[in-house]
Design a protein around this motif. Sequence first.
Motif, mmCIF file in Angstrom:
data_model
loop_
_atom_site.group_PDB
_atom_site.id
_atom_site.type_symbol
_atom_site.label_atom_id
_atom_site.label_comp_id
_atom_site.label_asym_id
_atom_site.label_seq_id
_atom_site.Cartn_x
_atom_site.Cartn_y
_atom_site.Cartn_z
ATOM 1 N N LEU A 21 0.830 -1.211 0.000
ATOM 2 C CA LEU A 21 0.000 0.000 0.000
ATOM 3 C C LEU A 21 0.858 1.252 0.000
ATOM 4 O O LEU A 21 0.521 2.254 -0.657
ATOM 5 N N ALA A 22 1.971 1.217 0.736
ATOM 6 C CA ALA A 22 2.866 2.378 0.775
ATOM 7 C C ALA A 22 3.470 2.644 -0.605
ATOM 8 O O ALA A 22 3.609 3.807 -1.022
ATOM 9 N N LEU A 23 3.824 1.576 -1.330
ATOM 10 C CA LEU A 23 4.365 1.765 -2.680
ATOM 11 C C LEU A 23 3.324 2.350 -3.620
ATOM 12 O O LEU A 23 3.624 3.256 -4.409
ATOM 13 N N PHE A 24 2.095 1.863 -3.536
ATOM 14 C CA PHE A 24 1.035 2.406 -4.377
ATOM 15 C C PHE A 24 0.765 3.872 -4.029
ATOM 16 O O PHE A 24 0.558 4.710 -4.917
ATOM 17 N N ALA A 25 0.767 4.185 -2.730
ATOM 18 C CA ALA A 25 0.550 5.569 -2.301
ATOM 19 C C ALA A 25 1.674 6.474 -2.801
ATOM 20 O O ALA A 25 1.435 7.601 -3.249
ATOM 21 N N GLY A 26 2.919 5.973 -2.736
ATOM 22 C CA GLY A 26 4.050 6.764 -3.223
ATOM 23 C C GLY A 26 3.956 7.015 -4.712
ATOM 24 O O GLY A 26 4.257 8.121 -5.194
ATOM 25 N N TYR A 27 3.531 5.989 -5.452
ATOM 26 C CA TYR A 27 3.388 6.155 -6.896
ATOM 27 C C TYR A 27 2.273 7.153 -7.214
ATOM 28 O O TYR A 27 2.418 8.006 -8.108
ATOM 29 N N ALA A 28 1.157 7.078 -6.499
ATOM 30 C CA ALA A 28 0.060 8.030 -6.714
ATOM 31 C C ALA A 28 0.504 9.456 -6.403
ATOM 32 O O ALA A 28 0.165 10.407 -7.128
ATOM 33 N N LEU A 29 1.279 9.605 -5.325
ATOM 34 C CA LEU A 29 1.780 10.936 -4.964
ATOM 35 C C LEU A 29 2.722 11.462 -6.041
ATOM 36 O O LEU A 29 2.697 12.647 -6.382
ATOM 37 N N LEU A 30 3.552 10.584 -6.589
ATOM 38 C CA LEU A 30 4.476 10.977 -7.648
ATOM 39 C C LEU A 30 3.706 11.488 -8.867
ATOM 40 O O LEU A 30 4.094 12.486 -9.490
ATOM 41 N N ARG A 31 2.609 10.835 -9.207
ATOM 42 C CA ARG A 31 1.799 11.269 -10.346
ATOM 43 C C ARG A 31 1.175 12.630 -10.087
ATOM 44 O O ARG A 31 1.146 13.493 -10.973
ATOM 45 N N VAL A 32 0.711 12.848 -8.862
ATOM 46 C CA VAL A 32 0.113 14.138 -8.521
ATOM 47 C C VAL A 32 1.155 15.251 -8.597
ATOM 48 O O VAL A 32 0.907 16.328 -9.153
ATOM 49 N N LEU A 33 2.333 14.991 -8.053
ATOM 50 C CA LEU A 33 3.392 16.000 -8.082
ATOM 51 C C LEU A 33 3.832 16.301 -9.505
ATOM 52 O O LEU A 33 4.097 17.454 -9.860
ATOM 53 N N ALA A 34 3.929 15.255 -10.326
ATOM 54 C CA ALA A 34 4.328 15.468 -11.717
ATOM 55 C C ALA A 34 3.282 16.286 -12.469
ATOM 56 O O ALA A 34 3.615 17.169 -13.267
ATOM 57 N N ARG A 35 2.003 16.003 -12.208
ATOM 58 C CA ARG A 35 0.931 16.754 -12.865
ATOM 59 C C ARG A 35 0.946 18.213 -12.433
ATOM 60 O O ARG A 35 0.684 19.124 -13.213
ATOM 61 N N TRP A 36 1.259 18.452 -11.182
ATOM 62 C CA TRP A 36 1.286 19.832 -10.666
ATOM 63 C C TRP A 36 2.536 20.575 -11.122
ATOM 64 O O TRP A 36 2.492 21.751 -11.479
ATOM 65 N N ARG A 37 3.676 19.870 -11.152
ATOM 66 C CA ARG A 37 4.951 20.522 -11.472
ATOM 67 C C ARG A 37 5.111 20.737 -12.969
ATOM 68 O O ARG A 37 5.616 21.761 -13.411
ATOM 69 N N TRP A 38 4.697 19.760 -13.748
ATOM 70 C CA TRP A 38 4.839 19.862 -15.201
ATOM 71 C C TRP A 38 3.470 19.683 -15.855
ATOM 72 O O TRP A 38 3.143 18.592 -16.342
#
Length: 336
Positions: free
Chosen positions: A283-300
């Motif tokens: 679950l932590a890995l899935f949460a980290g991946y979801a967070l990475l997608r959110v940050l990427a969408r916001w940053r770029w």
Amino acid sequence: MSLARMASLVALVGACGVQAHDVRPNTVRIVETAQGVYSVAWKVPASLPVDSLPYPTLPEDCASGQAPTWRATGGAYLGQQTYRCANGLAGRTVGIAYPGINPSLRTIYTVALGNGAEHIRILGPDDGEWVIPATPEPFAVALEYTWHGVVHIWIGIDHLLFVACLMFIARTPRRLLLTITGFTVAHSITLALSALDVVRVPTPPVEATIALSVVFLAWEIARDKPDSLTQRLPVVVSVAFGLLHGFGFATVLREVGLPSTELPIALLFFNVGVEIGQILFVLALFAGYALLRVLARWRWAGAREPDRMRLAAPASYVIGTVASFWMIERVVGFWG
């Protein structure tokens, strides 16, 4: 986030994993061999300086007519001493003391009394004492072994990296569920057989082969061959290596010991704890991946979102490097 940055992040985690893998807990086992007579044995990781080795503490009325004996074996220091306690130990305080500062080590404390009752407690780095229950506590055994299973899987970085590799190989949620279930069933079988002494396998080869299993999966991820057995039927690989990892779990469980009066409960809930820790990690890995997608969408904004499989290659190189180091280290340890 670029692949290079992601590789750096995974490398940092991997480096931490190398250190965390070697953080073994202290273990203390007290056995009442006759009324009021207690044999105390403890194990301390060899990474500690000789002048900082901890020792068990018993109530003031407990006396020993001999100094503790020490011997070094298998990457640990073993201590042993016999005490006579006029008032017994049930309902009384025991603990562990350090000549200096506790280097953030836990202590697994087991007490087997003459009446057949066995008690276990996991002391954190800040917990130096424990009051032995005056009466048996079946639910306490379940809680302690569950917690020990969770803690063990989280400090067993090699097991976690294996699970992470399975996630990359499975690719889809359905295949991941089947793959993880196969791994769970397989290691549960060998854990039980080994912990109950039905099957005994030497620990050093098991530890080395577990590291090799992580290297193998990292290699399979890096070469990315859809027609390979691993990619086509990941559950076959997870079951095969799961049987091996179960022997690794059993090694730790044997060090802790299984209470004879509550053996089924202890074995069951240790395995439950391992599974809880494993699920939390996924679950932590899935949460980290979801967070990475959110940050990427916001940053770029408008840029292509990071694909989990695009992260597989750099992650596999880092995981494979770390696991190769473990494998070589453990093989060299055969002659240590």
